[in-house]
Design an enzyme around this catalytic site. Structure first.
Site, PDB file in Angstrom:
ATOM      1  N   LYS A  50      -4.342 -17.391   8.989  1.00  0.00           N
ATOM      2  CA  LYS A  50      -5.301 -16.295   8.778  1.00  0.00           C
ATOM      3  C   LYS A  50      -4.854 -15.058   9.559  1.00  0.00           C
ATOM      4  O   LYS A  50      -3.967 -15.148  10.422  1.00  0.00           O
ATOM      5  CB  LYS A  50      -6.691 -16.743   9.238  1.00  0.00           C
ATOM      6  CG  LYS A  50      -6.798 -17.031  10.734  1.00  0.00           C
ATOM      7  CD  LYS A  50      -8.131 -17.665  11.093  1.00  0.00           C
ATOM      8  CE  LYS A  50      -8.198 -17.956  12.595  1.00  0.00           C
ATOM      9  NZ  LYS A  50      -9.404 -18.736  12.942  1.00  0.00           N
ATOM     10  N   ARG A 148     -21.998 -21.446  14.870  1.00  0.00           N
ATOM     11  CA  ARG A 148     -21.380 -20.335  14.150  1.00  0.00           C
ATOM     12  C   ARG A 148     -21.401 -20.696  12.676  1.00  0.00           C
ATOM     13  O   ARG A 148     -22.452 -20.976  12.126  1.00  0.00           O
ATOM     14  CB  ARG A 148     -19.963 -20.082  14.707  1.00  0.00           C
ATOM     15  CG  ARG A 148     -19.390 -18.725  14.372  1.00  0.00           C
ATOM     16  CD  ARG A 148     -17.993 -18.511  14.936  1.00  0.00           C
ATOM     17  NE  ARG A 148     -16.981 -19.374  14.292  1.00  0.00           N
ATOM     18  CZ  ARG A 148     -15.683 -19.322  14.542  1.00  0.00           C
ATOM     19  NH1 ARG A 148     -15.209 -18.454  15.428  1.00  0.00           N
ATOM     20  NH2 ARG A 148     -14.834 -20.127  13.925  1.00  0.00           N
ATOM     21  N   HIS A 180     -15.693 -27.227  13.918  1.00  0.00           N
ATOM     22  CA  HIS A 180     -14.888 -26.436  14.861  1.00  0.00           C
ATOM     23  C   HIS A 180     -15.542 -26.538  16.237  1.00  0.00           C
ATOM     24  O   HIS A 180     -16.768 -26.577  16.349  1.00  0.00           O
ATOM     25  CB  HIS A 180     -14.884 -24.985  14.349  1.00  0.00           C
ATOM     26  CG  HIS A 180     -13.795 -24.107  14.880  1.00  0.00           C
ATOM     27  ND1 HIS A 180     -12.481 -24.511  15.001  1.00  0.00           N
ATOM     28  CD2 HIS A 180     -13.815 -22.813  15.292  1.00  0.00           C
ATOM     29  CE1 HIS A 180     -11.756 -23.498  15.469  1.00  0.00           C
ATOM     30  NE2 HIS A 180     -12.545 -22.456  15.656  1.00  0.00           N
ATOM     31  N   ARG A 236      -5.615 -28.595  12.784  1.00  0.00           N
ATOM     32  CA  ARG A 236      -5.630 -27.216  12.254  1.00  0.00           C
ATOM     33  C   ARG A 236      -5.207 -26.207  13.314  1.00  0.00           C
ATOM     34  O   ARG A 236      -5.967 -25.317  13.678  1.00  0.00           O
ATOM     35  CB  ARG A 236      -7.053 -26.818  11.857  1.00  0.00           C
ATOM     36  CG  ARG A 236      -7.610 -27.308  10.573  1.00  0.00           C
ATOM     37  CD  ARG A 236      -8.912 -26.588  10.206  1.00  0.00           C
ATOM     38  NE  ARG A 236      -9.800 -26.263  11.291  1.00  0.00           N
ATOM     39  CZ  ARG A 236     -10.823 -27.008  11.703  1.00  0.00           C
ATOM     40  NH1 ARG A 236     -11.122 -28.146  11.108  1.00  0.00           N
ATOM     41  NH2 ARG A 236     -11.576 -26.607  12.715  1.00  0.00           N
ATOM     42  N   TYR A 282      -3.669  11.939  29.468  1.00  0.00           N
ATOM     43  CA  TYR A 282      -5.059  12.418  29.423  1.00  0.00           C
ATOM     44  C   TYR A 282      -5.861  12.009  30.651  1.00  0.00           C
ATOM     45  O   TYR A 282      -5.845  10.843  31.052  1.00  0.00           O
ATOM     46  CB  TYR A 282      -5.785  11.833  28.206  1.00  0.00           C
ATOM     47  CG  TYR A 282      -5.287  12.315  26.873  1.00  0.00           C
ATOM     48  CD1 TYR A 282      -4.996  13.658  26.636  1.00  0.00           C
ATOM     49  CD2 TYR A 282      -5.123  11.410  25.832  1.00  0.00           C
ATOM     50  CE1 TYR A 282      -4.554  14.076  25.392  1.00  0.00           C
ATOM     51  CE2 TYR A 282      -4.690  11.827  24.575  1.00  0.00           C
ATOM     52  CZ  TYR A 282      -4.398  13.164  24.371  1.00  0.00           C
ATOM     53  OH  TYR A 282      -3.961  13.573  23.141  1.00  0.00           O
ATOM     54  N   CYS A 329      -2.448   6.545  24.880  1.00  0.00           N
ATOM     55  CA  CYS A 329      -2.962   7.474  23.867  1.00  0.00           C
ATOM     56  C   CYS A 329      -2.855   6.825  22.486  1.00  0.00           C
ATOM     57  O   CYS A 329      -2.467   5.676  22.359  1.00  0.00           O
ATOM     58  CB  CYS A 329      -2.170   8.771  23.901  1.00  0.00           C
ATOM     59  SG  CYS A 329      -2.061   9.460  25.566  1.00  0.00           S
ATOM     60  N   ASP A 331      -0.783   7.264  20.009  1.00  0.00           N
ATOM     61  CA  ASP A 331       0.534   6.800  19.579  1.00  0.00           C
ATOM     62  C   ASP A 331       1.619   6.917  20.641  1.00  0.00           C
ATOM     63  O   ASP A 331       2.801   6.886  20.324  1.00  0.00           O
ATOM     64  CB  ASP A 331       0.976   7.485  18.273  1.00  0.00           C
ATOM     65  CG  ASP A 331       0.424   8.869  18.140  1.00  0.00           C
ATOM     66  OD1 ASP A 331      -0.057   9.216  17.057  1.00  0.00           O
ATOM     67  OD2 ASP A 331       0.441   9.590  19.154  1.00  0.00           O
TER      68      ASP A 331
HETATM   69  C1  LIG Z   1      -8.945 -19.882  13.618  1.00  0.00           C
HETATM   70  C2  LIG Z   1      -9.338 -21.253  13.324  1.00  0.00           C
HETATM   71  C3  LIG Z   1      -8.511 -22.334  13.679  1.00  0.00           C
HETATM   72  C4  LIG Z   1      -7.272 -22.165  14.523  1.00  0.00           C
HETATM   73  O1  LIG Z   1      -7.664 -21.945  15.857  1.00  0.00           O
HETATM   74  P1  LIG Z   1      -6.612 -21.836  17.053  1.00  0.00           P
HETATM   75  O2  LIG Z   1      -7.450 -21.806  18.272  1.00  0.00           O
HETATM   76  O3  LIG Z   1      -5.867 -20.565  16.827  1.00  0.00           O
HETATM   77  O4  LIG Z   1      -5.735 -23.015  16.961  1.00  0.00           O
HETATM   78  C5  LIG Z   1      -8.864 -23.597  13.259  1.00  0.00           C
HETATM   79  N1  LIG Z   1     -10.000 -23.788  12.545  1.00  0.00           N
HETATM   80  C6  LIG Z   1     -10.831 -22.790  12.222  1.00  0.00           C
HETATM   81  C7  LIG Z   1     -12.060 -23.079  11.445  1.00  0.00           C
HETATM   82  C8  LIG Z   1     -10.553 -21.491  12.616  1.00  0.00           C
HETATM   83  O5  LIG Z   1     -11.393 -20.495  12.302  1.00  0.00           O
END
Ligand SMILES: *Cc1c(COP(=O)(O)O)cnc(C)c1O
Length: 394
Positions: A50, A148, A180, A236, A282, A329, A331
């Site tokens: 992602k 979540r 998660h 994952r 700045y 800044c 850039d």
């Molecule tokens: C982003 C995400 C992961 C990966 O998490 P990491 O901490 O980067 O390994 C796995 N499962 C879900 C649902 C996520 O949103």
């Protein structure tokens, strides 16, 4: 001068036309996936790609992960999954974050599996299944305590009951069930055990409702590396795929057999003498304390250099570490190179990399600006070219 500096670099030169680039070592991504598989030998591995593969470039990173032994790819947004399919990536793909009204027909047509955590998402999968004549392949996302995304309580019971019926009509196939962690980075935290127990309870509840998904998954990078009891059928990992430690207090990347894949570099745009007592950038929040030399780096917050790296961001020029002098800044930012510096315009400036040559790491940046390494790599601006090393032909 720029060309000369760049060509002496053992990795790839910066592309012409833009003064900075993020070099991405695809060999490191493959090797990291292979290392993660060794940490979770009994599970399949879904490389999470992602957010443009955490800033590393979606398609090349996904291919590198597959080359390293990933058997699945995971994304948050369906557009990313469809982009992978357009690029010819054929691996099993899961996309898990959607909004009502989003069209799932292309997902079913392209064999993208969908995370379902709400009744409306299930309705939309069914609608797409009827439109396409294909079975919608889904993974139920359950909330085991993260608070979540994910179904719980009455919604969960409702979804399970409907899935059982939809499976017998072949409109839906429940391939997976997943959740998660809230505290995966603190493996001893009591919520970790509690979430696993809840997860196992929900898997049993699903079974009683007639839903028996073969792929149960719960572990992100931290749990993949530190909690084998959470591996189930598939892990994952995301951030670890890119060689960053998800638990910097428990172990460095090397400790886990990982290597940072991204090296962010630029070139000095100018070097000039500067008297003592000069305010820099700045707001003059930095003042030279001696006669010195200033280097100008053509990268700023629009390139992803955090503005609060002001006076704290670490960089390497030649073999010397420096700290951002004054405000970052949009850039550009300034370095106080010191009175005896021999740096010249065009010299390479390394913001972060693997650390082997004395350069800071993304983790060093995270500590300096009080964030996590995830944010440092994902925030690198879209306009900064990604230069992929060790690319596999498609
Ligand atoms: C982003 C995400 C992961 C990966 O998490 P990491 O901490 O980067 O390994 C796995 N499962 C879900 C649902 C996520 O949103």
């Amino acid at each position: 001068m720029t060309t000369e500096t760049a060509s002496s670099n053992p990795l790839a030169p910066a592309p012409p036309g833009f003064p900075a680039c993020a070099q991405v070592d695809l060999g490191a991504i493959s090797a990291n996936v292979a290392a993660l598989r060794r940490h979770a030998p009994t599970a399949e591995l879904m490389a999470v790609v992602k957010a443009d593969a955490y800033g590393h470039g979606l398609v090349p990173s996904a291919r590198a992960a597959l080359r390293g032994g990933a058997t699945w790819l995971g994304v948050a947004q369906l557009t990313e999954a469809l982009e992978l399919r357009r690029a010819g990536v054929q691996a099993p793909l899961l996309s898990w974050l959607h909004v009502p009204g989003q069209e799932f027909v292309p997902a079913l047509e392209q064999d993208v599996q969908l995370g379902v955590s709400t009744t409306w998402a299930l309705d939309q999968v069914v609608a797409a299944a009827r439109t396409t004549g294909r079975t919608g392949r889904i993974h139920l996302k359950v909330d085991t305590g993260l608070g979540r995304n994910g179904a719980w309580d009455a919604d969960l019971a409702d979804i399970l009951e409907r899935c059982a019926a939809l499976q017998s009509e072949e409109l839906v196939e429940v391939v997976g069930i997943f959740s998660h962690f809230a505290y995966a980075d603190a493996p001893e935290h009591p919520t970790v055990r509690a979430q696993q127990e809840r997860f196992e309870g929900i898997v049993e509840q699903a079974g009683r409702a007639g839903v028996r998904p073969p792929v149960r998954h719960l572990a992100n990078s931290a749990a993949t590396l530190t909690n084998p009891s959470a591996h189930y059928d598939l892990v994952r990992p995301g951030v670890a795929v890119y060689g960053l430690s998800p638990v910097p207090d428990l172990g460095s990347p090397e400790h886990f057999g990982l290597r940072e894949a991204m090296r962010l570099l630029s070139h000095l745009s100018s070097v000039k003498d500067c008297p003592a007592g000069q305010g820099i950038s700045y707001g003059h929040v930095y003042t030279t304390h001696e006669q010195t030399r200033l280097g100008l780096v053509p990268m700023g917050y629009s390139d992803g250099v955090p503005r609060n790296a002001t006076n704290v961001g670490p960089v390497l020029v030649g073999d010397r570490r420096h700290t951002v002098a004054g405000r970052v800044c949009m850039d550009q930012f300034v370095l106080d190179l010191g009175p005896d510096s021999t740096a010249r315009a065009g010299d390479e400036v390394v913001l972060f990399g693997v650390g082997a040559a004395g350069e800071p790491t993304a983790q060093d940046w995270a500590v300096a600006v009080d964030t996590i390494n995830y944010e440092i790599v994902t925030r690198v601006g879209a306009k900064v070219p990604r230069v992929h090393l060790d690319e596999v032909p498609s």
